[in-house]
Design a protein around this motif. Structure first.
Motif, PDB file in Angstrom:
ATOM      1  N   PRO A 190       0.794  -1.235   0.000  1.00  0.00           N
ATOM      2  CA  PRO A 190       0.000   0.000   0.000  1.00  0.00           C
ATOM      3  C   PRO A 190       0.825   1.284   0.000  1.00  0.00           C
ATOM      4  O   PRO A 190       0.278   2.375   0.138  1.00  0.00           O
ATOM      5  CB  PRO A 190      -0.790  -0.116   1.306  1.00  0.00           C
ATOM      6  CG  PRO A 190       0.102  -0.890   2.211  1.00  0.00           C
ATOM      7  CD  PRO A 190       0.901  -1.834   1.338  1.00  0.00           C
ATOM      8  N   SER A 191       2.149   1.209  -0.152  1.00  0.00           N
ATOM      9  CA  SER A 191       3.021   2.374   0.038  1.00  0.00           C
ATOM     10  C   SER A 191       2.673   3.541  -0.882  1.00  0.00           C
ATOM     11  O   SER A 191       2.748   4.705  -0.489  1.00  0.00           O
ATOM     12  CB  SER A 191       4.485   1.973  -0.157  1.00  0.00           C
ATOM     13  OG  SER A 191       4.677   1.330  -1.396  1.00  0.00           O
ATOM     14  N   LYS A 192       2.292   3.259  -2.133  1.00  0.00           N
ATOM     15  CA  LYS A 192       1.957   4.332  -3.079  1.00  0.00           C
ATOM     16  C   LYS A 192       0.802   5.170  -2.562  1.00  0.00           C
ATOM     17  O   LYS A 192       0.853   6.405  -2.551  1.00  0.00           O
ATOM     18  CB  LYS A 192       1.603   3.727  -4.434  1.00  0.00           C
ATOM     19  CG  LYS A 192       0.973   4.708  -5.411  1.00  0.00           C
ATOM     20  CD  LYS A 192       0.477   3.996  -6.659  1.00  0.00           C
ATOM     21  CE  LYS A 192      -0.316   4.943  -7.551  1.00  0.00           C
ATOM     22  NZ  LYS A 192      -0.843   4.251  -8.752  1.00  0.00           N
ATOM     23  N   TRP A 193      -0.267   4.522  -2.105  1.00  0.00           N
ATOM     24  CA  TRP A 193      -1.449   5.237  -1.639  1.00  0.00           C
ATOM     25  C   TRP A 193      -1.188   5.916  -0.291  1.00  0.00           C
ATOM     26  O   TRP A 193      -1.714   6.990  -0.035  1.00  0.00           O
ATOM     27  CB  TRP A 193      -2.625   4.269  -1.554  1.00  0.00           C
ATOM     28  CG  TRP A 193      -2.990   3.694  -2.891  1.00  0.00           C
ATOM     29  CD1 TRP A 193      -3.478   4.363  -3.975  1.00  0.00           C
ATOM     30  CD2 TRP A 193      -2.872   2.326  -3.302  1.00  0.00           C
ATOM     31  NE1 TRP A 193      -3.675   3.501  -5.025  1.00  0.00           N
ATOM     32  CE2 TRP A 193      -3.319   2.238  -4.653  1.00  0.00           C
ATOM     33  CE3 TRP A 193      -2.446   1.163  -2.664  1.00  0.00           C
ATOM     34  CZ2 TRP A 193      -3.351   1.049  -5.355  1.00  0.00           C
ATOM     35  CZ3 TRP A 193      -2.466  -0.024  -3.375  1.00  0.00           C
ATOM     36  CH2 TRP A 193      -2.915  -0.075  -4.709  1.00  0.00           C
ATOM     37  N   VAL A 194      -0.374   5.295   0.540  1.00  0.00           N
ATOM     38  CA  VAL A 194      -0.029   5.913   1.827  1.00  0.00           C
ATOM     39  C   VAL A 194       0.755   7.201   1.596  1.00  0.00           C
ATOM     40  O   VAL A 194       0.545   8.210   2.282  1.00  0.00           O
ATOM     41  CB  VAL A 194       0.784   4.925   2.690  1.00  0.00           C
ATOM     42  CG1 VAL A 194       1.308   5.617   3.943  1.00  0.00           C
ATOM     43  CG2 VAL A 194      -0.076   3.721   3.085  1.00  0.00           C
ATOM     44  N   ARG A 195       1.661   7.189   0.630  1.00  0.00           N
ATOM     45  CA  ARG A 195       2.447   8.389   0.326  1.00  0.00           C
ATOM     46  C   ARG A 195       1.543   9.539  -0.112  1.00  0.00           C
ATOM     47  O   ARG A 195       1.695  10.678   0.350  1.00  0.00           O
ATOM     48  CB  ARG A 195       3.469   8.080  -0.773  1.00  0.00           C
ATOM     49  CG  ARG A 195       4.241   9.306  -1.256  1.00  0.00           C
ATOM     50  CD  ARG A 195       5.229   8.949  -2.342  1.00  0.00           C
ATOM     51  NE  ARG A 195       4.612   8.264  -3.464  1.00  0.00           N
ATOM     52  CZ  ARG A 195       3.898   8.891  -4.410  1.00  0.00           C
ATOM     53  NH1 ARG A 195       3.726  10.207  -4.362  1.00  0.00           N
ATOM     54  NH2 ARG A 195       3.376   8.198  -5.412  1.00  0.00           N
ATOM     55  N   ILE A 196       0.563   9.241  -0.975  1.00  0.00           N
ATOM     56  CA  ILE A 196      -0.362  10.288  -1.431  1.00  0.00           C
ATOM     57  C   ILE A 196      -1.199  10.801  -0.266  1.00  0.00           C
ATOM     58  O   ILE A 196      -1.449  12.004  -0.138  1.00  0.00           O
ATOM     59  CB  ILE A 196      -1.254   9.753  -2.562  1.00  0.00           C
ATOM     60  CG1 ILE A 196      -0.397   9.367  -3.769  1.00  0.00           C
ATOM     61  CG2 ILE A 196      -2.296  10.786  -2.971  1.00  0.00           C
ATOM     62  CD1 ILE A 196      -1.171   8.687  -4.883  1.00  0.00           C
ATOM     63  N   ARG A 237      -8.772   5.688  -6.346  1.00  0.00           N
ATOM     64  CA  ARG A 237      -9.358   5.809  -7.685  1.00  0.00           C
ATOM     65  C   ARG A 237      -8.634   6.829  -8.552  1.00  0.00           C
ATOM     66  O   ARG A 237      -8.993   7.036  -9.698  1.00  0.00           O
ATOM     67  CB  ARG A 237     -10.836   6.181  -7.568  1.00  0.00           C
ATOM     68  CG  ARG A 237     -11.707   4.980  -7.218  1.00  0.00           C
ATOM     69  CD  ARG A 237     -13.168   5.351  -7.207  1.00  0.00           C
ATOM     70  NE  ARG A 237     -14.008   4.163  -7.319  1.00  0.00           N
ATOM     71  CZ  ARG A 237     -15.319   4.156  -7.122  1.00  0.00           C
ATOM     72  NH1 ARG A 237     -15.935   5.286  -6.806  1.00  0.00           N
ATOM     73  NH2 ARG A 237     -16.021   3.045  -7.243  1.00  0.00           N
ATOM     74  N   GLY A 238      -7.641   7.496  -7.992  1.00  0.00           N
ATOM     75  CA  GLY A 238      -6.846   8.429  -8.782  1.00  0.00           C
ATOM     76  C   GLY A 238      -7.459   9.796  -8.938  1.00  0.00           C
ATOM     77  O   GLY A 238      -7.087  10.554  -9.833  1.00  0.00           O
TER      78      GLY A 238
END
Length: 260
Positions: free
Chosen positions: A20-26, A193-194
């Motif tokens: 989940p690192s990508k979404w956590v960063r955002i 969902r971007g």
């Protein structure tokens, strides 16, 4: 929203293999004042964790019981067979389930694949976990078919894996309790969902509006100073000199034709 109104927080569960690192960063970029806590949970326990309120949302593997849980499917994983590096399968690019008919194929109790018929020959006893099954593969006891992310998670130098073209696939989804769709859950859905930070849904309360109040007057003044379309300003108008029409924004411009 969890915690008190003055100190909100967000708890995100995830099953093995999901990163989940990508979404956590955002999330940390958009909501720096709302801490996000990650909870690593087994496939067997994740839905109880969500229903019990120990997590606000979670990355799970389908299927999801839609009676009381909502879910957004995200992606489908490639299924692979994990084998010792000296196994005959390691010499090919991919295999089918039939190619494994003579091998012992381990079926751990936490298997995430929905099999109609298990490939290969069954082991005498089912391993308790995928991690236990990986150890057995390394010991030469059998082979293991799993989503590719789990093969990577349990990577060993003495093992490799190859795609199984006709095996069931595992789908990863974001899930949360239907009766607890909070503003923070909506924010995280927007991230997954971007959606952009200024989209109608998924915008955090801490983000400023694109235009501040009281700016209309300045906009109108600027409009009065703007020259009318077509006046000589020394700047190109974007109009076609032959037809007087303007090309739509983003349209591709063709090369000028040479007269014969």
């Amino acid at each position: 929203m969890t915690g008190s109104e003055d100190s909100p927080s967000f708890r995100l569960a995830y099953v093995p293999g999901v990163t989940p690192s990508k979404w956590v960063r955002i999330w940390n970029e958009r909501l720096p004042d709302v801490p996000l806590t990650l909870l690593a949970v087994s496939v067997a326990e994740v839905f109880d964790v969500l229903r019990g309120g120990d997590a606000d949302a979670g990355f799970v593997r389908l299927p999801v019981d839609r009676t009381d849980l909502s879910a957004i499917p995200l992606y489908t994983e490639t299924t692979v067979v994990v084998v010792p590096k000296d196994h005959v399968v390691a010499a090919v690019d991919e295999v089918t389930a039939e190619d494994l008919a003579d091998d012992i194929v381990l079926h751990p109790l936490d298997d995430t694949l929905d099999w109609e018929q298990l490939p290969g020959r069954p082991a005498i006893e089912r391993p308790a976990t995928t991690e236990d099954a990986i150890e057995l593969v390394a010991a030469g006891v059998g082979l293991l078919i799993v989503p590719q992310s789990l093969a990577r998670l349990h990577h060993r130098k003495d093992l490799t894996y190859r795609p199984v073209t006709d095996a069931p696939e595992s789908r990863v989804a974001l899930s949360w309790p239907e009766d607890r769709t909070t503003e923070l859950v909506e924010d995280f859905i927007g991230i997954v969902r971007g959606r952009t930070v200024n989209s109608t849904r998924g915008r955090s309360a801490s983000q400023p509006e694109p235009k501040s109040k009281g700016s209309d007057k300045g906009d109108k003044s600027a409009a009065r100073r703007k020259p009318a379309a077509g006046k000589a300003t020394g700047k190109p108008t974007g109009r076609n000199p032959r037809t007087g029409s303007g090309a739509p924004k983003g349209a591709k411009r063709g090369k000028p034709r040479r007269r014969s």
